[in-house]
Design a protein around this motif. Structure first.
Motif, mmCIF file in Angstrom:
data_model
loop_
_atom_site.group_PDB
_atom_site.id
_atom_site.type_symbol
_atom_site.label_atom_id
_atom_site.label_comp_id
_atom_site.label_asym_id
_atom_site.label_seq_id
_atom_site.Cartn_x
_atom_site.Cartn_y
_atom_site.Cartn_z
ATOM 1 N N ILE A 1 0.834 -1.053 0.000
ATOM 2 C CA ILE A 1 0.000 0.000 0.000
ATOM 3 C C ILE A 1 0.924 1.166 0.000
ATOM 4 C CG2 ILE A 1 -2.040 0.719 1.092
ATOM 5 C CD1 ILE A 1 -1.604 -2.205 2.322
ATOM 6 N N PHE A 2 0.804 2.166 0.111
ATOM 7 C CA PHE A 2 1.712 3.232 -0.248
ATOM 8 C C PHE A 2 2.291 3.950 0.952
ATOM 9 C CE2 PHE A 2 2.506 7.672 -1.032
ATOM 10 C CZ PHE A 2 3.491 7.577 -1.984
ATOM 11 N N ALA A 3 3.564 4.183 0.923
ATOM 12 C CA ALA A 3 4.233 5.046 1.897
ATOM 13 C C ALA A 3 5.622 5.336 1.384
ATOM 14 C CB ALA A 3 4.329 4.396 3.257
ATOM 15 N N GLN B 1 -1.616 15.712 11.114
ATOM 16 C CA GLN B 1 -2.760 16.063 11.933
ATOM 17 C C GLN B 1 -3.992 15.415 11.339
ATOM 18 O OE1 GLN B 1 -3.361 20.213 12.711
ATOM 19 N NE2 GLN B 1 -5.271 19.885 13.839
ATOM 20 N N SER B 2 -4.587 14.517 12.108
ATOM 21 C CA SER B 2 -5.742 13.793 11.604
ATOM 22 C C SER B 2 -6.482 13.165 12.776
ATOM 23 C CB SER B 2 -5.302 12.695 10.628
ATOM 24 O OG SER B 2 -6.413 11.950 10.177
ATOM 25 N N GLY B 3 -7.757 12.897 12.562
ATOM 26 C CA GLY B 3 -8.523 12.167 13.553
ATOM 27 C C GLY B 3 -7.948 10.774 13.761
ATOM 28 N N LEU B 4 -8.236 10.196 14.920
ATOM 29 C CA LEU B 4 -7.598 8.942 15.284
ATOM 30 C C LEU B 4 -8.478 7.721 15.027
ATOM 31 C CD1 LEU B 4 -5.821 10.029 18.586
ATOM 32 C CD2 LEU B 4 -4.976 10.081 16.220
ATOM 33 N N ASP B 5 -9.522 7.902 14.245
ATOM 34 C CA ASP B 5 -10.308 6.726 13.862
ATOM 35 C C ASP B 5 -9.553 5.868 12.859
ATOM 36 O OD1 ASP B 5 -10.541 8.884 12.082
ATOM 37 O OD2 ASP B 5 -12.317 7.995 11.157
ATOM 38 N N ARG B 6 -8.592 6.484 12.180
ATOM 39 C CA ARG B 6 -7.759 5.748 11.228
ATOM 40 C C ARG B 6 -6.345 6.304 11.262
ATOM 41 N NH1 ARG B 6 -7.928 2.351 6.876
ATOM 42 N NH2 ARG B 6 -6.351 2.667 5.255
ATOM 43 N N ILE B 7 -5.356 5.416 11.345
ATOM 44 C CA ILE B 7 -3.948 5.807 11.252
ATOM 45 C C ILE B 7 -3.606 5.942 9.773
ATOM 46 C CG2 ILE B 7 -1.572 5.147 11.790
ATOM 47 C CD1 ILE B 7 -2.701 3.456 14.095
ATOM 48 N N CYS B 8 -2.985 7.059 9.420
ATOM 49 C CA CYS B 8 -2.788 7.388 8.004
ATOM 50 C C CYS B 8 -1.555 6.685 7.413
ATOM 51 C CB CYS B 8 -2.672 8.896 7.831
ATOM 52 S SG CYS B 8 -4.137 9.782 8.385
ATOM 53 N N LEU B 9 -1.506 5.383 7.549
ATOM 54 C CA LEU B 9 -0.472 4.549 6.945
ATOM 55 C C LEU B 9 -1.140 3.341 6.313
ATOM 56 C CD1 LEU B 9 2.349 4.416 9.676
ATOM 57 C CD2 LEU B 9 2.406 5.688 7.526
ATOM 58 N N GLY B 10 -0.451 2.743 5.361
ATOM 59 C CA GLY B 10 -0.952 1.530 4.750
ATOM 60 C C GLY B 10 -0.832 0.336 5.674
ATOM 61 N N PRO C 1 -6.756 -6.434 -6.620
ATOM 62 C CA PRO C 1 -5.987 -5.388 -7.286
ATOM 63 C C PRO C 1 -4.679 -5.084 -6.546
ATOM 64 C CG PRO C 1 -7.726 -4.401 -6.000
ATOM 65 C CD PRO C 1 -7.933 -5.873 -5.903
ATOM 66 N N TYR C 2 -3.651 -4.741 -7.306
ATOM 67 C CA TYR C 2 -2.328 -4.523 -6.741
ATOM 68 C C TYR C 2 -2.049 -3.022 -6.575
ATOM 69 C CZ TYR C 2 -1.571 -9.420 -7.786
ATOM 70 O OH TYR C 2 -1.678 -10.780 -7.824
ATOM 71 N N LEU C 3 -1.552 -2.665 -5.385
ATOM 72 C CA LEU C 3 -1.211 -1.284 -5.089
ATOM 73 C C LEU C 3 0.230 -1.224 -4.593
ATOM 74 C CD1 LEU C 3 -4.428 -0.254 -3.119
ATOM 75 C CD2 LEU C 3 -3.928 0.174 -5.524
ATOM 76 N N THR C 4 0.853 -0.064 -4.748
ATOM 77 C CA THR C 4 2.233 0.097 -4.321
ATOM 78 C C THR C 4 2.311 0.198 -2.804
ATOM 79 O OG1 THR C 4 2.742 1.260 -6.367
ATOM 80 C CG2 THR C 4 4.312 1.506 -4.563
ATOM 81 N N GLN C 5 3.231 -0.510 -2.202
ATOM 82 C CA GLN C 5 3.417 -0.474 -0.756
ATOM 83 C C GLN C 5 4.396 0.625 -0.354
ATOM 84 O OE1 GLN C 5 2.069 -1.913 1.750
ATOM 85 N NE2 GLN C 5 3.501 -2.100 3.433
ATOM 86 N N PHE C 6 5.514 0.741 -1.046
ATOM 87 C CA PHE C 6 6.514 1.760 -0.691
ATOM 88 C C PHE C 6 7.410 2.041 -1.885
ATOM 89 C CE2 PHE C 6 8.303 -2.367 0.613
ATOM 90 C CZ PHE C 6 9.476 -2.385 -0.128
ATOM 91 N N HIS D 1 8.286 -5.088 4.216
ATOM 92 C CA HIS D 1 7.034 -4.382 4.483
ATOM 93 C C HIS D 1 7.127 -2.882 4.244
ATOM 94 C CE1 HIS D 1 5.522 -8.110 6.151
ATOM 95 N NE2 HIS D 1 6.611 -8.200 6.877
ATOM 96 N N ASN D 2 8.290 -2.287 4.492
ATOM 97 C CA ASN D 2 8.415 -0.848 4.281
ATOM 98 C C ASN D 2 9.684 -0.452 3.539
ATOM 99 O OD1 ASN D 2 10.503 -0.796 6.349
ATOM 100 N ND2 ASN D 2 8.845 -0.867 7.860
ATOM 101 N N GLY D 3 10.535 -1.411 3.200
ATOM 102 C CA GLY D 3 11.690 -1.143 2.351
ATOM 103 C C GLY D 3 12.890 -0.536 3.032
ATOM 104 N N ILE D 4 12.790 -0.213 4.313
ATOM 105 C CA ILE D 4 13.917 0.403 4.998
ATOM 106 C C ILE D 4 15.064 -0.593 5.113
ATOM 107 C CG2 ILE D 4 14.691 1.208 7.272
ATOM 108 C CD1 ILE D 4 12.170 2.804 7.488
ATOM 109 N N ILE D 5 16.259 -0.125 4.791
ATOM 110 C CA ILE D 5 17.438 -0.991 4.812
ATOM 111 C C ILE D 5 17.876 -1.229 6.254
ATOM 112 C CG2 ILE D 5 19.871 -1.185 4.157
ATOM 113 C CD1 ILE D 5 19.197 0.488 1.668
ATOM 114 N N HIS D 6 17.981 -2.487 6.630
ATOM 115 C CA HIS D 6 18.418 -2.841 7.973
ATOM 116 C C HIS D 6 19.939 -2.847 8.083
ATOM 117 C CE1 HIS D 6 14.403 -5.186 8.700
ATOM 118 N NE2 HIS D 6 14.243 -3.884 8.626
#
Length: 536
Positions: free
Chosen positions: A19-21, A99-108, A176-181, A227-232
């Motif tokens: 999903i996208f980030a 800044q956003s309401g907390l009913d949903r976290i704005c990440l994939g 359907p396929y979506l981009t994760q990162f 999951h997020n592509g960050i290099i370990h």
């Protein structure tokens, strides 16, 4: 919000992406073993207007190597966190504030490596949604862990498994396929090999850069989050060794990577070599690992003499895309004693004791590009000599030297052209019943029996196809400007339907509902249920 199996061309690259980030990770920050171990991950912080949240986020950025995502509905809190991060030069670099309401976290989905949540506004289900499998969240003093999915699939060997069939069994990766990162590195030298397991993707980058932006990754191994592509972590590879072969296997806790010295067992979390397996003198012609596969706690390998040493080739050319092809050193396969991947001795190694269970040697050289393993048998090809099968107990199963079979498989083509591909590419795949020969160096598409090596059928002149072996049939992505690709019957080779031709030297991979390859205009997802293709 699904995963996708993507195949990239030219360096060989397979990656399961959910999903996208877009995120980044800074250098030089301390790592907190209690937080995320040595891994450089995404930390989520959710607040409802508590005091000193700016200090808490700053301390987390200071004391860890994590990329931090902060979310709150409280305006003053958001402004304070943004100012503090901006003053530290981290806003938009390693600290991202929403800044956003907390009913949903704005990440994939499946993005975060750890989370800290205060207050009761965020539901536990929503926190679990953004956590990757195995990640932990602290919610007002209690901890919750995201369970692992039983439907995901590892890509443990360079072509998925030891049968060399690039077909995933992942049940989560569906259209359907979506981009994760989108993550670095975005530019890669040649060649490249990728494997994945335990939520980590390992990529080995080779020795040839065609543009200056590729130099940084020459002879480099990286481990990144699936999951997020960050290099370990990163580590340098042994220079001079041609990596484009099947000598990488990923497990949940380690990467087994072999070269011309040994098989290194690299710790998945730290990137440190925690052990290595060395072929003793006298066992084979030398210490070089040509091919390997792992099944049920045993490492099977083809080993042999030292090979032509490839030279590292940096570039000073600017720009993007387009590179030359040539018959670079060693790619002509002129001398079996020094060819990439040619050996004469198979070994089976007990991974618990690191001892050799058995060894089997041949008089003639085996081409590692023509070796695969399935259902208790290692199938191997000695160019122009024979096709053989060796049981995983070390006992020969059969050998076929028929003229009809050998003439169908041989001879090797030159390859090393943009329209064909890399000469070092593996050209054998197998199912329970069949063995297939196809790829850049093959003149004909050949199908032989896995029972005795008998030639079942061939398509003359049609060897430069990329195969994905599925229940629906043999998916053969055809060469550029050819008559196109085909879906074939296993037993007869009869054409069931046609496919678009692939672009140049690109590869093909399969997911549970799709076959992917690059066609004219971009990467194509072929829906196997409707036999239709659409660009990604």
């Amino acid at each position: 919000m699904k995963n996708i199996l993507i195949s990239f061309s030219r360096p060989l690259f397979f990656l399961l992406i959910p999903i996208f980030a877009v995120s980044a990770v800074g250098e030089g920050a301390k790592e907190n073993p209690d937080l995320a171990g040595p891994e450089r991950g995404i930390a989520v912080v959710i607040g409802q207007g508590e005091r000193e949240m700016d200090r808490k986020v700053s301390e987390l950025a200071r004391d860890t190597a994590c990329t931090i995502y902060f979310q709150s509905a409280h305006t003053a809190t958001v402004l304070a966190v943004r100012k503090s991060a901006d003053d530290a030069g981290l806003l938009g670099q390693r600290v991202f504030v929403e800044q956003s309401g907390l009913d949903r976290i704005c990440l994939g989905d499946n993005m975060a490596d750890i989370a800290f949540v205060s207050g009761e506004a965020v539901k536990e289900k929503e926190v679990l949604r953004v956590l990757r499998p195995g990640a932990v969240a602290t919610m007002d003093g209690r901890q919750i862990t995201k369970p692992a999915s039983k439907e995901t699939d590892a890509w443990s060997h360079p072509f998925h498994g030891p049968d060399n069939n690039p077909q995933s069994t992942d049940a989560v990766a569906r259209a359907p396929y979506l981009t994760q990162f989108i993550q670095a590195p975005k530019f890669s030298p040649m060649p490249q090999i990728t494997v994945a397991a335990g939520g980590r993707v390992y990529r080995a980058f080779g020795h040839i850069a065609h543009k200056a932006n590729q130099n940084e990754m020459l002879n480099t191994l990286i481990c990144a989050s699936a999951h997020n592509g960050i290099i370990h972590w990163k580590r340098k590879l042994t220079q001079g060794f041609m990596i484009h072969r099947n000598t990488m296997v990923a497990t949940a806790d380690a990467l087994y990577m072999a070269d011309n010295e040994s098989c290194k067992i690299i710790d998945a979390k730290t990137g440190n070599v925690r052990d290595e397996i060395v072929i003793p003198e006298g066992v084979s012609d030398g210490p070089t690992w040509k091919w390997m596969a792992m099944v049920d706690g045993t490492l099977y390998a083809l080993v042999g003499s030292q090979e032509i040493s490839v030279k590292t080739v940096p570039s000073n050319r600017p720009g993007l895309g387009h590179w030359p092809w040539g018959m670079w050193e060693g790619h002509d396969y002129k001398n079996p004693k020094t060819n990439f991947g040619y050996g004469r001795t198979f070994v089976a190694i007990d991974l618990k004791t690191k001892t050799i269970k058995w060894q089997h040697s041949e008089k003639n050289y085996i081409d590692a590009r023509g070796v695969c393993l399935r259902d208790g048998k290692i199938y191997f090809y000695s160019p122009k000599k024979f096709l053989g099968a060796l049981g995983i107990n070390g006992k020969p199963a059969w050998r076929n030297t028929s003229k009809e079979l050998l003439e169908a498989i041989a001879p090797h083509k030159r390859a090393q052209r943009y329209i064909t591909g890399y000469a070092t590419t593996t050209y054998i795949k197998c199912t329970k019943d069949e063995i297939f020969f196809a790829g850049p160096t093959r003149s004909n598409l050949v199908c032989a029996s896995a029972k005795d090596g008998q030639l079942l059928w061939q398509k003359k002149g049609g060897g430069n196809v990329q195969l994905v072996l599925r229940e629906e049939g043999v998916f053969a992505a055809g060469a550029q400007r050819s008559n196109g690709g085909m879906i074939l019957e296993y037993k007869t080779g009869k054409i069931k339907s046609v496919m678009p031709w692939r672009r140049a030297c690109t590869r093909a991979t399969g997911s549970i509902d799709s076959v992917f390859f690059r066609a004219a205009g971009g990467t194509v997802r072929m829906d196997v249920t409707t036999n239709t293709a659409e660009h990604i």
